[in-house]
Design a protein around this motif. Structure first.
Motif, PDB file in Angstrom:
ATOM      1  N   UNK A 132       0.819  -1.211   0.000  1.00 21.45           N
ATOM      2  CA  UNK A 132       0.000   0.000   0.000  1.00 21.45           C
ATOM      3  C   UNK A 132       0.859   1.269   0.000  1.00 21.45           C
ATOM      4  N   UNK A 133       2.113   1.129   0.374  1.00 23.06           N
ATOM      5  CA  UNK A 133       3.008   2.284   0.339  1.00 23.06           C
ATOM      6  C   UNK A 133       3.459   2.618  -1.074  1.00 23.06           C
ATOM      7  N   UNK A 134       3.010   1.814  -2.048  1.00 21.54           N
ATOM      8  CA  UNK A 134       3.309   2.054  -3.462  1.00 21.54           C
ATOM      9  C   UNK A 134       2.011   2.070  -4.277  1.00 21.54           C
ATOM     10  N   UNK A 135       0.947   2.576  -3.654  1.00 20.04           N
ATOM     11  CA  UNK A 135      -0.387   2.483  -4.260  1.00 20.04           C
ATOM     12  C   UNK A 135      -0.519   3.344  -5.520  1.00 20.04           C
ATOM     13  N   UNK A 136       0.228   4.439  -5.631  1.00 16.87           N
ATOM     14  CA  UNK A 136       0.235   5.239  -6.852  1.00 16.87           C
ATOM     15  C   UNK A 136       1.567   5.974  -6.947  1.00 16.87           C
ATOM     16  N   UNK A 137       1.727   6.753  -7.999  1.00 18.93           N
ATOM     17  CA  UNK A 137       3.027   7.342  -8.271  1.00 18.93           C
ATOM     18  C   UNK A 137       3.467   8.291  -7.158  1.00 18.93           C
ATOM     19  N   UNK A 138       2.584   9.125  -6.669  1.00 16.84           N
ATOM     20  CA  UNK A 138       2.944  10.089  -5.640  1.00 16.84           C
ATOM     21  C   UNK A 138       3.423   9.386  -4.369  1.00 16.84           C
ATOM     22  N   UNK A 139       2.650   8.423  -3.918  1.00 23.78           N
ATOM     23  CA  UNK A 139       2.981   7.727  -2.680  1.00 23.78           C
ATOM     24  C   UNK A 139       4.235   6.857  -2.866  1.00 23.78           C
ATOM     25  N   UNK A 140       4.349   6.208  -4.022  1.00 24.16           N
ATOM     26  CA  UNK A 140       5.521   5.356  -4.273  1.00 24.16           C
ATOM     27  C   UNK A 140       6.801   6.189  -4.285  1.00 24.16           C
ATOM     28  N   UNK A 141       6.763   7.338  -4.948  1.00 26.66           N
ATOM     29  CA  UNK A 141       7.934   8.224  -4.979  1.00 26.66           C
ATOM     30  C   UNK A 141       8.275   8.704  -3.577  1.00 26.66           C
ATOM     31  N   UNK A 142       7.255   9.000  -2.807  1.00 29.00           N
ATOM     32  CA  UNK A 142       7.471   9.444  -1.422  1.00 29.00           C
ATOM     33  C   UNK A 142       8.102   8.328  -0.591  1.00 29.00           C
ATOM     34  N   UNK A 143       7.620   7.111  -0.765  1.00 27.01           N
ATOM     35  CA  UNK A 143       8.131   5.979   0.013  1.00 27.01           C
ATOM     36  C   UNK A 143       9.598   5.696  -0.319  1.00 27.01           C
ATOM     37  N   UNK A 144       9.927   5.696  -1.599  1.00 30.34           N
ATOM     38  CA  UNK A 144      11.311   5.434  -2.005  1.00 30.34           C
ATOM     39  C   UNK A 144      12.252   6.487  -1.416  1.00 30.34           C
TER      40      UNK A 144
END
Length: 579
Positions: A351-363
């Motif tokens: 769920x921490x990679x649910x879309x581009x914004x969140x995935x970029x934030x998680x990385x």
């Protein structure tokens, strides 16, 4: 319940006398965690050594200098590329290197340059160590040199692996059994395992006991963050949680002091472990947190704790649990409807990679966690190799952290989380680059640059804890911070190997940390600022926090129930920090 419990601090004080006593008592034990995390810098130090020989040495020759005792020869032996020429009382002449030795066939030729025949032998008679600075370390105790050198280098990585396991195990146990019981167990374990390390009989038992010590040390450090943040009001929570790191830094300074005074590894280990004893004698007095008692439905016990806090704060009419429960019931009913039920979706790391914004934030967040831990331990572990007084170097590396956390707190509250994190990540990268330009014989400049680098990475490392909690919605906040903490542990495991790469190229550790810090700083530019903004409660709010046009991204179709979101929205920001 978390939202209503915050009202207690308005009446009892956000950091009253009782909270101050609880905070100082619990934070004191973090000193012991800092001690055990960095104790290996003197436990596994390798002094000068050469192959041993059977027999009494009557003369030692190094180039044109001659002495009668091996103890006096170490100051003359400045290069490991050269050998020691020794004359035994039985007339034999030996050339001693670090990992090889040879006996001259012509025993009458006692000159340094020799062109005659000699017979090579393996180092089967042990090793001779320079004991002028350290009487014994685990290296001299179990001959962890030459072919066994890799065993000495594994002591810190295996400890950090234990830290990783301990963070996972005890964080979960603390949620199930309570914070106080875990703090009792882990602090007692720190004392028992710490002393037991000094009585281990071989290298493998040493590593096993140290692994267990790492687990309980990490377990305590995980739980104490949660414990103090649940006792401190929101006005002082940032400072309170941040300065747990300062107590950890004091532990590093204690390592330097004890290392200077204790010259044998087992007395050094026992002295370090004794720092846990005062806390063990009083830890049974620490109460459970009202937060955890209320979540477990133990209302009477929670009320007793609140009453004690009120007496210490001289509040005549403390809040009643029944009033909080009544407010809580109204909140749940308004959020869920009359039936009081709401579907709850369990979240996982995907769920921490649910879309581009969140995935970029998680990385980006993961990279900052990894870089912060990597840089922190690279600067700390390599401080004893800077030249000069290694004890003073380590002491200064620990001392510089305390103002770093003060600056981090001020920066977070004044200019923002991101605007503080970026310049300190970039500056740590610049310092790493400067370290590669400073001449090796400029010891003072090297020490100052390393202190500045540790200061910069310390600010970033301390800041990322709270920043991560604010970047994610309630439904995955603990998951996000927990996954970041796992990346932090990975960085701490990698750090010792990074330090060992200095044998390949002396500036390799600084280059790796510098590149990672610079990359992290650039990627942090894409993170949103969270200063002055409320904690996000849903995926839509979290995406809107960082996206200029949130309509272009769709949040995950399944959300957790509204009741749990509203209840937890104002839970302590750092509650899940190390869980």
């Amino acid at each position: 319940m978390a939202r209503n419990l915050e009202l207690l601090f308005d009446s009892l004080g956000h950091f009253g006398r009782y909270q101050a006593w609880v905070y100082l008592a619990a934070a004191f034990q973090a000193i012991s965690c800092g001690i055990h995390y960095l104790s290996s810098v003197f436990l596994a130090v390798t002094p000068k050594f050469v192959c041993g020989v059977l027999g009494n040495v009557s003369n030692v020759l190094i180039y044109n200098s001659s002495v009668s005792r091996m103890e006096d020869a170490w100051t003359l032996w400045t290069s490991t590329q050269s050998y020691m020429l020794v004359l035994l009382e039985n007339g034999e002449v030996w050339e001693l290197n670090q990992c090889s030795r040879s006996r001259r066939d012509d025993a009458l030729d006692f000159t340094y340059k020799y062109s005659g025949n000699s017979t090579d032998f393996a180092c089967t008679d042990g090793f001779i160590y320079d004991r002028t600075k350290w009487q014994s370390t685990i290296v001299t105790e179990w001959d962890l040199v030459c072919q066994r050198e890799w065993l000495a280098k594994l002591t810190q990585p295996t400890f950090m692996l234990g830290v990783l396991f301990g963070a996972v195990i005890f964080g979960d146990i603390a949620d199930r059994m309570g914070r106080r019981h875990v703090m009792w167990f882990t602090s007692t374990g720190q004392f028992l395992f710490g002393v037991a390390v000094a009585f281990t009989f071989d290298y493998y038992s040493f590593v096993i006991v140290r692994f267990l010590l790492a687990m309980v040390s990490s377990g305590y450090l995980v739980v104490v963050f949660v414990y103090v943040t649940e006792y401190v009001g929101i006005k002082y929570r940032t400072w309170a949680s941040m300065h747990i790191h300062a107590f950890f830094a004091v532990g590093i300074m204690v390592v330097a002091l004890v290392g200077y005074l204790a010259k044998t590894w087992w007395t050094y280990q026992i002295c370090l472990s004794l720092t846990t004893l005062p806390f063990i004698l009083c830890c049974w007095m620490l109460p459970e947190t009202p937060f955890w008692l209320l979540t477990e439905g133990r209302y009477e016990e929670a009320q007793k704790v609140i009453n004690v806090m009120a007496r210490w704060s001289k509040v005549s009419t403390p809040c009643k649990i029944s009033e909080l429960c009544s407010l809580q019931g109204d909140l749940v009913n308004s959020a869920t409807g009359d039936n009081g039920h709401s579907p709850v979706k369990k979240h996982n790391i995907l769920d921490l990679f649910c879309n581009w914004h969140i995935a970029r934030r998680t990385i980006t967040v993961w990279l900052v966690w990894f870089t912060g831990s990597l840089g922190y331990y690279v600067f700390s572990l390599s401080s004893v190799n800077l030249g000069g007084n290694e004890y003073l170097n380590l002491f200064l590396i620990g001392a510089v952290e305390i103002p770093a956390y003060v600056i981090a707190c001020i920066g977070m509250d004044r200019v923002g989380r991101r605007n503080t994190l970026i310049p300190f990540l970039i500056s740590s990268a610049v310092i790493c680059a400067l370290l590669m330009l400073i001449p090796q014989d400029s010891r003072i400049l090297n020490i100052i640059a390393n202190m500045v680098g540790k200061f910069a990475i310390g600010v970033a490392f301390g800041l990322i804890y709270l920043y991560t909690a604010e970047l994610y919605p309630t439904v995955v906040r603990s998951l996000a911070v927990g996954s970041g903490s796992m990346m932090c542990r990975v960085g701490s495991v990698v750090a010792p190997f990074c330090v060992y790469l200095s044998s390949v190229w002396i500036f390799m550790p600084q280059m790796i940390v510098g590149i990672m810090a610079f990359l992290s700083g650039l990627l942090t530019l894409m993170l949103p600022e969270t200063l002055g903004k409320p904690l996000t409660n849903t995926w839509a709010e979290a995406i809107e926090l960082g996206a200029k046009n949130s309509s272009t991204e769709k949040p995950p179709p399944a959300q957790s129930g509204g009741a749990s979101e509203k209840i937890e929205m104002l839970s302590p920001e750092t509650r899940g920090i190390d869980e």
